[in-house]
Enzyme design. Structure first.
Site, short mmCIF file in Angstrom:
data_model
loop_
_atom_site.label_atom_id
_atom_site.label_comp_id
_atom_site.label_asym_id
_atom_site.label_seq_id
_atom_site.Cartn_x
_atom_site.Cartn_y
_atom_site.Cartn_z
N PHE A 63 -8.71 -1.39 0.22
CA PHE A 63 -9.39 -2.55 1.13
C PHE A 63 -9.94 -3.75 -0.27
CE2 PHE A 63 -12.54 0.45 1.07
CZ PHE A 63 -13.60 -0.05 -0.06
N ARG B 122 9.23 -35.34 -22.14
CA ARG B 122 9.94 -34.30 -23.27
C ARG B 122 9.55 -32.84 -23.07
NH1 ARG B 122 8.64 -34.02 -29.37
NH2 ARG B 122 7.63 -35.97 -28.82
N GLU C 104 -21.33 -1.22 -1.44
CA GLU C 104 -20.20 -2.22 -1.84
C GLU C 104 -20.74 -3.29 -3.18
OE1 GLU C 104 -19.49 -4.31 1.76
OE2 GLU C 104 -19.09 -2.45 2.89
N TYR D 205 -15.89 9.44 8.07
CA TYR D 205 -16.44 8.06 8.24
C TYR D 205 -15.73 7.13 9.13
CZ TYR D 205 -17.22 3.38 6.27
OH TYR D 205 -17.56 1.96 5.98
N ASN E 23 -10.51 -3.83 8.81
CA ASN E 23 -10.53 -3.51 7.43
C ASN E 23 -9.31 -3.80 6.61
OD1 ASN E 23 -11.75 -0.36 5.70
ND2 ASN E 23 -12.01 -2.40 5.26
N HIS F 36 -20.17 -7.72 12.73
CA HIS F 36 -19.58 -8.14 11.42
C HIS F 36 -18.91 -9.60 11.68
CE1 HIS F 36 -20.23 -4.21 9.96
NE2 HIS F 36 -19.35 -4.19 9.00
N TYR G 21 5.20 -36.29 -24.71
CA TYR G 21 5.20 -34.96 -24.21
C TYR G 21 5.29 -34.81 -22.72
CZ TYR G 21 3.54 -33.49 -28.84
OH TYR G 21 3.35 -33.42 -30.14
#
Length: 657
Positions: A444, A398, A529, A164, A307, A194, A395
């Site tokens: 990844f 404190r 994905e 792959y 990647n 990409h 508060y």
């Protein structure tokens, strides 16, 4: 022979110059001539003489005098733009100074190096690399690991094994086998396709962090990149040649594909690139100006570059470091407010916090004790109300140890995850040289840093939420016993009225930004994905939340110092007086209304540069040495104080305390 890279109407032209005695005007005319020559319609000109133009540097956009000689006005390989009279700014031209580039206005090439091996990078190291304080080199061990990893890839190609991303397509195309003669084209196509991000480019500082972190991950030796290519990438980093990386487009699995692809695109000489020398220009010209050649991708190398979770993690690094800095200083600002509001120190008693021993809570209470009224640091303001009938505070005063404390513990938790991620191999497939094989996995996936940064945003926001309430108490005369909105002649003057509104607006905005991005997931890549982290947005919004926190605390710091003006001639403790003096060195007191935004920015800058911490830290550490037995272990937060800001921990002479 000198050569200049000239931008004319969206095109970059390389213009050689045989005679440095020629003028800037000649360079402009020659660039226009070449532009006209390349246009079928002559670019709308009948001749070069028709063109009226100005010439300016790309870096800084400074106008040049057409009569100046080139040898005087420009350096060799400098980048300039020719602006044709009557033209609007070219829509394709990227301004040379992106948001945040002021950090590079005084850039000097660093002389020191950090050695990377993929195992020991810290969040502090990466931030310093981003600021341009170091160059990078690999350790000998890292070089050997990278070489052995590449040998596995070369063997796969030689044996024509189907693996792959090396001999197949990507994602949905994982079953498509690619011919051997197309493997290099496959990697280039991957990077180009990409590179699909949108939005503003990362600032040079953030792009340096991104590139440095990717180098660190590649140095682990599980990516299959060649040593030759990795060294080319390091040379580009060391020359500060930084690709154009849009901030939006990653879903955080399979890694940060879009931003890392833009990063890789610049490295192969395509797209835009920035350097301190050139500003923004075409990547090939920027590289050439620095004597560098574009990377020629070998099989698997495009995938190796894109990647991983480095976009999420590098931004997360900045977020963690800025969160740590503002959390420390929030204690100091809150202590100053407590003094102005004439609060009590009893709530910070050691025994109270020993009964609920969270490390962050104990540390914050300790800091308050080290800064407020004590035998160590007497306060005239505290003495003025010692015998009042006031029993306990609101508060927001404190409960600072409990509220600020969990923020400190949150930061420590997130920093641990981010540090692990910095030194993790996040590729797919992973190359195991010792086994001689590649294995596909899911390192990844950005869920770890995504969840952690969502948590960081939720945690750090509380510093702004409680600070805004303290600002309200400072501005409200029924709660503070001070003039309304901290200004004389109220009505004529409005004082801090709208500064408080700004703080409220930022806190409200943070409430929306604190919604976790990592609870969302959208299936992508044709359901290959099918679960993603959305970590890129988690990182970006965490940084926005932190910036808002800094700005709210800047407003509180100004308000507290203004409150002290109404308590004079009484003085607070020595360390808090030092903080007051620091603020007054950049912002004068308000006698009447004035333009307030620059003052808020000046106070914000003090917090960003950790100046408030630097003036108070020596007193905190002096108090620590005198009140904590050496045998008692420090909390991680306290322990880190002695190392993160060494320049600030010189202890003043005892008579100063």
């Amino acid at each position: 022979m000198p050569r200049y890279t000239v931008h004319v109407r969206g095109e970059w032209l390389a213009v050689p110059c045989q005679d440095a005695q020629l003028t800037v005007g000649w360079l402009g005319r020659e660039a226009v001539r070449r532009y006209i020559k390349n246009k079928p319609d002559n670019g709308g000109f009948t001749s070069v003489d028709d063109a009226q133009f100005l010439v300016r540097r790309c870096k800084g956009l400074g106008l040049l005098d057409n009569e100046d000689r080139l040898e005087v006005a420009l350096e060799d390989n400098e980048f300039v733009e020719v602006v044709i009279e009557g033209d609007a700014m070219s829509p394709d031209f990227i301004p040379s100074q992106p948001e945040g580039v002021y950090l590079y206005s005084k850039y000097r090439e660093p002389e020191k190096y950090i050695e990377l091996d993929g195992d020991r990078l810290t969040t502090e190291d990466l931030v310093n690399l981003g600021k341009g304080r170091y160059k990078i080199k690999l350790t000998p061990t890292a070089e050997k690991r990278v070489q052995k990893s590449r040998e596995v890839i070369d063997s796969i190609i030689k044996e024509k094994t189907v693996v792959y991303g090396i001999t197949t397509g990507f994602g949905k195309f994982a079953r498509t086998v690619i011919p051997i003669n197309k493997l290099q084209e496959l990697q280039v196509n991957l990077v180009r396709s990409h590179s699909s991000g949108v939005g503003k480019p990362l600032s040079p500082e953030r792009c340096r962090m991104l590139l440095a972190l990717r180098i660190n991950v590649l140095a682990k030796g599980y990516s299959g990149i060649s040593l030759e290519t990795l060294k080319q990438v390091i040379e580009m980093f060391n020359a500060s040649c930084l690709p154009y990386v849009p901030e939006k487009g990653t879903v955080g699995a399979s890694g940060d594909l879009a931003p890392l692809s833009h990063l890789a695109l610049g490295l192969i000489g395509e797209g835009k690139m920035w350097s301190p020398k050139s500003g923004w220009a075409d990547a090939k010209y920027v590289l050439e100006a620095h004597g560098l050649k574009p990377v020629i991708l070998k099989p698997k190398e495009g995938l190796a570059l894109i990647n991983g979770t480095q976009m999420i993690t590098s931004l997360g690094c900045e977020a963690v470091e800025r969160a740590s800095a503002i959390a420390r200083q929030a204690d100091i600002v809150a202590a100053l407010t407590l003094e102005v509001l004439k609060g009590t120190t009893k709530a910070f008693d050691t025994d109270i916090h020993a009964l609920r021993p969270h490390r962050g809570q104990i540390e914050v209470a300790f800091r308050f004790r080290s800064l407020l009224d004590s035998d160590h640091h007497p306060s005239e303001i505290a003495e003025s109300h010692r015998f009042c009938d006031h029993v306990q505070d609101a508060y927001t005063l404190r409960c600072c140890p409990q509220v600020h404390g969990v923020v400190n513990d949150t930061i420590a938790f997130v920093k641990n995850i981010i540090t692990t991620e910095l030194n993790s191999a996040t590729d797919n497939p992973m190359v195991f040289a010792n086994r001689g094989e590649t294995i596909s996995g899911g390192n990844f996936h950005g869920e770890y840093p995504a969840k952690a940064l969502d948590y960081l945003a939720i945690g750090i926001h509380e510093l702004a939420a409680i600070s805004e309430r303290r600002i309200e108490r400072l501005c409200n005369p029924s709660l503070s016993e001070l003039p309304a909105f901290l200004v004389a002649e109220g009505g004529l003057n409005s004082g801090f009225m709208i500064a408080h509104c700004t703080a409220a607006a930022l806190v409200s905005e943070n409430k929306a930004l604190c919604h976790p991005s990592s609870v969302d997931s959208l299936s992508t890549s044709a359901a290959t994905e099918d679960h993603v982290s959305m970590g890129g947005w988690a990182a970006r919004k965490a940084l926005r939340v932190i910036e808002h926190v800094e700005q709210v605390l800047a407003i509180e710091l100004l308000a507290a110092c203004q409150g002290i003006e109404f308590l004079r001639p009484l003085k607070t403790t020595t360390p808090l007086e030092k903080v007051y003096d620091l603020v007054r060195s950049v912002v004068r007191p308000w006698i009447k209304d004035r333009f307030m935004a620059p003052d808020i920015e000046a106070a914000h800058r003090l917090l960003l540069e950790q100046k408030v911490w630097e003036v108070a830290a020596p007193y905190i550490e002096k108090y620590r040495m005198e009140h904590i037995p050496e045998s008692r272990p420090l909390s991680p937060t306290a322990f880190s104080l002695q190392f993160l800001h060494k320049k600030s921990t010189k202890i003043p002479e005892s008579e100063d305390l």
